[in-house]
Design a protein around this motif. Structure first.
Motif, PDB file in Angstrom:
ATOM      1  N   LEU A  28      -3.857 -18.252 -21.848  1.00  0.00           N
ATOM      2  CA  LEU A  28      -2.193 -18.524 -21.421  1.00  0.00           C
ATOM      3  C   LEU A  28      -1.717 -17.655 -20.434  1.00  0.00           C
ATOM      4  O   LEU A  28      -1.323 -17.759 -19.678  1.00  0.00           O
ATOM      5  N   ILE A  29      -2.589 -16.425 -20.594  1.00  0.00           N
ATOM      6  CA  ILE A  29      -2.472 -15.287 -19.423  1.00  0.00           C
ATOM      7  C   ILE A  29      -3.047 -15.995 -18.100  1.00  0.00           C
ATOM      8  O   ILE A  29      -2.326 -15.810 -17.052  1.00  0.00           O
ATOM      9  N   PHE A  30      -3.973 -16.504 -18.235  1.00  0.00           N
ATOM     10  CA  PHE A  30      -4.445 -17.133 -17.007  1.00  0.00           C
ATOM     11  C   PHE A  30      -3.597 -18.168 -16.378  1.00  0.00           C
ATOM     12  O   PHE A  30      -3.416 -18.165 -15.268  1.00  0.00           O
ATOM     13  N   VAL A  35       0.079 -20.024 -12.211  1.00  0.00           N
ATOM     14  CA  VAL A  35       1.413 -20.519 -11.769  1.00  0.00           C
ATOM     15  C   VAL A  35       2.164 -19.740 -11.059  1.00  0.00           C
ATOM     16  O   VAL A  35       2.837 -19.988  -9.990  1.00  0.00           O
ATOM     17  N   VAL A  36       2.327 -18.217 -11.429  1.00  0.00           N
ATOM     18  CA  VAL A  36       2.915 -17.351 -10.533  1.00  0.00           C
ATOM     19  C   VAL A  36       2.361 -17.137  -9.185  1.00  0.00           C
ATOM     20  O   VAL A  36       3.041 -16.989  -8.262  1.00  0.00           O
ATOM     21  N   ALA A  37       1.019 -17.320  -9.246  1.00  0.00           N
ATOM     22  CA  ALA A  37       0.203 -17.439  -7.904  1.00  0.00           C
ATOM     23  C   ALA A  37       1.065 -18.363  -6.746  1.00  0.00           C
ATOM     24  O   ALA A  37       1.154 -18.463  -5.539  1.00  0.00           O
ATOM     25  N   VAL A  38       1.034 -19.855  -7.485  1.00  0.00           N
ATOM     26  CA  VAL A  38       1.628 -20.927  -6.702  1.00  0.00           C
ATOM     27  C   VAL A  38       3.200 -20.845  -6.459  1.00  0.00           C
ATOM     28  O   VAL A  38       3.646 -20.735  -5.341  1.00  0.00           O
ATOM     29  N   SER A  87       5.122  -9.913 -11.954  1.00  0.00           N
ATOM     30  CA  SER A  87       4.446 -10.481 -13.244  1.00  0.00           C
ATOM     31  C   SER A  87       2.983 -10.773 -12.628  1.00  0.00           C
ATOM     32  O   SER A  87       2.156 -10.554 -13.690  1.00  0.00           O
ATOM     33  N   PHE A  88       2.618 -11.131 -11.567  1.00  0.00           N
ATOM     34  CA  PHE A  88       1.475 -11.465 -10.975  1.00  0.00           C
ATOM     35  C   PHE A  88       0.702 -10.449 -11.293  1.00  0.00           C
ATOM     36  O   PHE A  88      -0.213 -10.434 -11.561  1.00  0.00           O
ATOM     37  N   VAL A 148      -5.988 -13.035  -6.567  1.00  0.00           N
ATOM     38  CA  VAL A 148      -5.368 -12.370  -4.980  1.00  0.00           C
ATOM     39  C   VAL A 148      -5.685 -13.403  -3.780  1.00  0.00           C
ATOM     40  O   VAL A 148      -4.961 -13.712  -3.038  1.00  0.00           O
ATOM     41  N   ILE A 149      -6.872 -13.493  -3.896  1.00  0.00           N
ATOM     42  CA  ILE A 149      -7.497 -14.429  -2.800  1.00  0.00           C
ATOM     43  C   ILE A 149      -7.029 -15.833  -2.885  1.00  0.00           C
ATOM     44  O   ILE A 149      -6.362 -16.567  -1.926  1.00  0.00           O
ATOM     45  N   VAL A 150      -6.891 -16.424  -4.305  1.00  0.00           N
ATOM     46  CA  VAL A 150      -5.953 -17.745  -4.580  1.00  0.00           C
ATOM     47  C   VAL A 150      -4.551 -17.804  -3.888  1.00  0.00           C
ATOM     48  O   VAL A 150      -4.232 -18.590  -3.146  1.00  0.00           O
ATOM     49  N   ALA A 151      -3.818 -16.585  -4.296  1.00  0.00           N
ATOM     50  CA  ALA A 151      -2.605 -16.519  -3.888  1.00  0.00           C
ATOM     51  C   ALA A 151      -2.486 -16.416  -2.262  1.00  0.00           C
ATOM     52  O   ALA A 151      -1.446 -17.181  -1.676  1.00  0.00           O
TER      53      ALA A 151
END
Ligand SMILES: Nc1ncnc2c1ncn2[C@@H]1O[C@H](COP(=O)(O)OP(=O)(O)OP(=O)(O)O)[C@@H](O)[C@H]1O
Ligand SMILES: [Mg+2]
Length: 590
Positions: A28-30, A35-38, A87-88, A148-151
């Motif tokens: 869930l946290i994952f 989602v927050v990264a997007v 949140s991220f 962080v890299i993904v975001a």
């Protein structure tokens, strides 16, 4: 394996998958983090778009309503960005900490099951690093690396797409600078990788040096080694400094280069957009120019940091690789026995036991003896003869090479390990105490052992007064390894610890260190009491103990050379008689 190889290998996909499997309980946290990264990248591109709207439409129209609406919208976007960022950070860290909490427990449980040989061959410093520092690095994969890299990549892609959408010609001009910064980033990352390996090596050197010198400070001061140690420390410290300075140096080169590329981009946008008046910009599209400034920031800023993030990710993977290597180590005593009886009578049989700590170096060469339930046997012999080794085998700290060891006629390998060890209490040659109170060191936090029971037992073996005379009595904190006590005092506490467990078999590895007459008496009295009515093996240095023993085993170089009681052995006129005359006679006369 060299450090570079370790780094190279660390980036395999299998390892990556294995690390990420630990997020499963926290899926869930994952997903919140993902989602927050997007959402973060979506919010990031909204600001430039709104800026463009304000400059191109709201300002020329002079429409207050439109302006207010856009400014409010911008506030909302900003707020959204703040909430998302918050949140991220929080959830990415939460995920990392959750994963390493689980992993650390697994590692510690694994370590507790390792056999003694494993610890003989591993450095404490390294194992501590695996459980503490390496774990932190693994956590950083989640909190500072991967997500962080993904975001950042998402932000960059979104930024680039919006640029292309607003003005593809200007966008292509900006993209033309990207190779410069990409190459710089790549070079920087490689340089930093090597530099960081060096830093870590030097940090670990520094750690072990300081750790060892503090532990051995007595030797340092005793032998006036201060000047030499200071010089050694200076050299290590200097290496450490140089390693760090190298990373600072690379940083100082890279960041200005990245900064210059960014300014170059702004210059190009202004030049082509405003001065050369690229199509559409010429029609007074100033908003696009401003939007580009924002978008470029979106594109370049993550690029500057991504090298760092990749390093974090890579370091995390290296750490994970090391930790998994321990988790994959199969070095425990096979606990395949099934016998689980409430207690043993205490018959012990060794038949032709051969054993060596290291392969090919036999320490015990065929040991055979028998102890009947309730008897006390003493083992004597020169230092290094193999006396402590014998008792290391009885509770299966080490596995024998050949022969058999039986308790009550049952092979010790047929007992469940935990029950085997519950039958035997051992007072080791060097008593280890935890940094805790005397009471806790005796009960070892067993809730079933009450303070009253401890005091009663202490009275029985005659050490109660000694303990109550300590400052704080049973609540006296003995500090790390029991440094607040003398070795004789430590041994008395270990006696009590053994006595309370009420074992069927008692093993005592008497410390050779001489103690004062009073403590000597206490120890003797306690020994008599706790050996009473149970099978006892005593590695003895005290004449009183030896004389009282039913059987004395005399050892030399891993062999039993004589066996019998005190009188018989003296009459024999062999090794024991010589030993007795050399060692004990003086004591008896004194
Ligand atoms: N953990 C170990 N790893 C490798 N070799 C060991 C280990 N412990 C002991 N040895 C070796 O085994 C031999 C027997 O050691 P042991 O500790 O049994 O001697 P000891 O009779 O108890 O001596 P002491 O009277 O000094 O306590 C020694 O040669 C020692 O070097
Ligand atoms: Mg010993």
């Amino acid at each position: 394996m060299s450090k570079e190889q370790e780094l190279g290998k660390a980036f395999d996909f299998g390892l990556f998958k294995r690390v990420f499997a630990f997020t499963k309980p926290y899926y869930l946290i994952f997903w919140v983090v993902a989602v927050v990264a997007v959402a973060l990248s979506a919010f990031a591109i909204l600001t430039p778009v709104l800026v463009k709207e304000i400059i191109n439409n709201a300002l020329p129209n002079n429409s207050e309503a439109q302006l207010t609406r856009l400014v409010v919208l911008m506030l909302v976007v900003l707020l959204g960005q703040v909430i998302c960022q918050l949140s991220f950070n929080y959830y990415a860290n939460l995920l990392g900490e959750s994963v390493i909490k689980d992993l650390r427990i697994q590692l510690f449980r694994k370590m507790m099951a390792f056999k003694m040989t494993y610890f003989d061959n591993s450095s404490i410093g390294v194992l501590v690093t695996r459980a503490v520092a390496d774990m932190q690095r693994i956590g950083e994969i989640f909190s500072q690396g991967f997500f962080v890299i993904v975001a950042d990549v998402l932000k960059m892609v979104a930024g680039a797409l919006v640029m292309l959408y607003i003005n593809w010609r200007l966008a292509l001009i900006v993209f033309a600078i990207l190779p410069v910064i990409l190459i710089a980033t790549r070079l920087f990352q490689q340089a930093m990788k090597v530099a960081f390996i060096e830093v870590r090596a030097q940090v670990s050197n520094l750690n072990s040096f300081v750790q060892e010198r503090i532990a051995g400070m007595k030797i340092v001061q005793l032998f006036n080694r201060e000047a030499i140690e200071k010089e050694k420390f200076r050299v290590i410290n200097e290496k450490h400094q140089n390693a760090w300075l190298k990373t600072v140096w690379y940083n100082s080169i890279f960041f200005p280069v990245a900064e210059i590329s960014f300014s170059l981009g702004i210059g190009l946008v202004v030049y082509f957009g405003v001065i050369q008046k690229i199509e559409s910009v010429a029609l007074g599209d100033t908003g696009s120019i401003f939007a580009f400034f924002f978008l470029m920031d979106l594109l370049f800023r993550p690029l500057r940091q991504i090298a760092d993030k990749f390093n974090t990710l890579q370091m995390g993977m290296v750490a994970a690789n090391r930790v998994f290597k321990i988790l994959d180590t199969d070095s425990h005593i096979a606990d395949t026995g099934t016998v689980e009886i409430p207690g043993v009578k205490g018959d012990i049989t060794f038949s032709d036991v051969r054993f060596g700590y290291v392969e090919g170096e036999e320490v015990l060469h065929g040991i055979s003896f028998e102890v009947k339930a309730g008897e006390t046997i003493a083992i004597v012999g020169a230092t290094g003869a193999g006396k402590s080794t014998i008792i290391n085998l009885l509770n299966r700290f080490y596995e024998i090479n050949s022969g058999t060891i039986l308790i009550d006629g049952i092979d010790i390998r047929d007992f469940k390990l935990a029950s085997l060890r519950s039958y035997i209490a051992i007072v080791l040659q060097d008593v280890f105490l935890f940094a805790d109170t005397v009471a806790n060191n005796i009960s070892l936090q067993d809730k079933n052992i009450t303070k009253e029971a401890i005091a009663a037992a202490a009275q029985e073996i005659g050490v109660h007064n000694f303990i109550t005379n300590l400052p704080g009595g049973y609540e006296y904190n003995v500090k790390e390894r029991g440094t607040m006590l003398s070795s004789g005092q430590r041994q008395l506490i270990a006696f009590l610890r053994a006595y309370l467990s009420n074992p069927g078999i008692l093993i005592l590895d008497e410390a050779t260190s001489s103690v004062d007459t009073y403590t000597e008496q206490l120890i003797q009295q306690a020994t008599n009491k706790i050996t009473e009515g149970r099978t006892s093996i005593i590695i003895a240095h005290r004449l009183a103990t030896i004389k009282k023993a039913d059987t004395i085993i005399v050892m030399d170089s891993g062999r039993i050379v004589e066996m019998g009681n005190h009188r018989e052995l003296l009459e024999n006129g062999g090794y024991y008689k010589d030993l007795y005359e050399a060692q004990f006679l003086a004591e008896e006369v004194a």
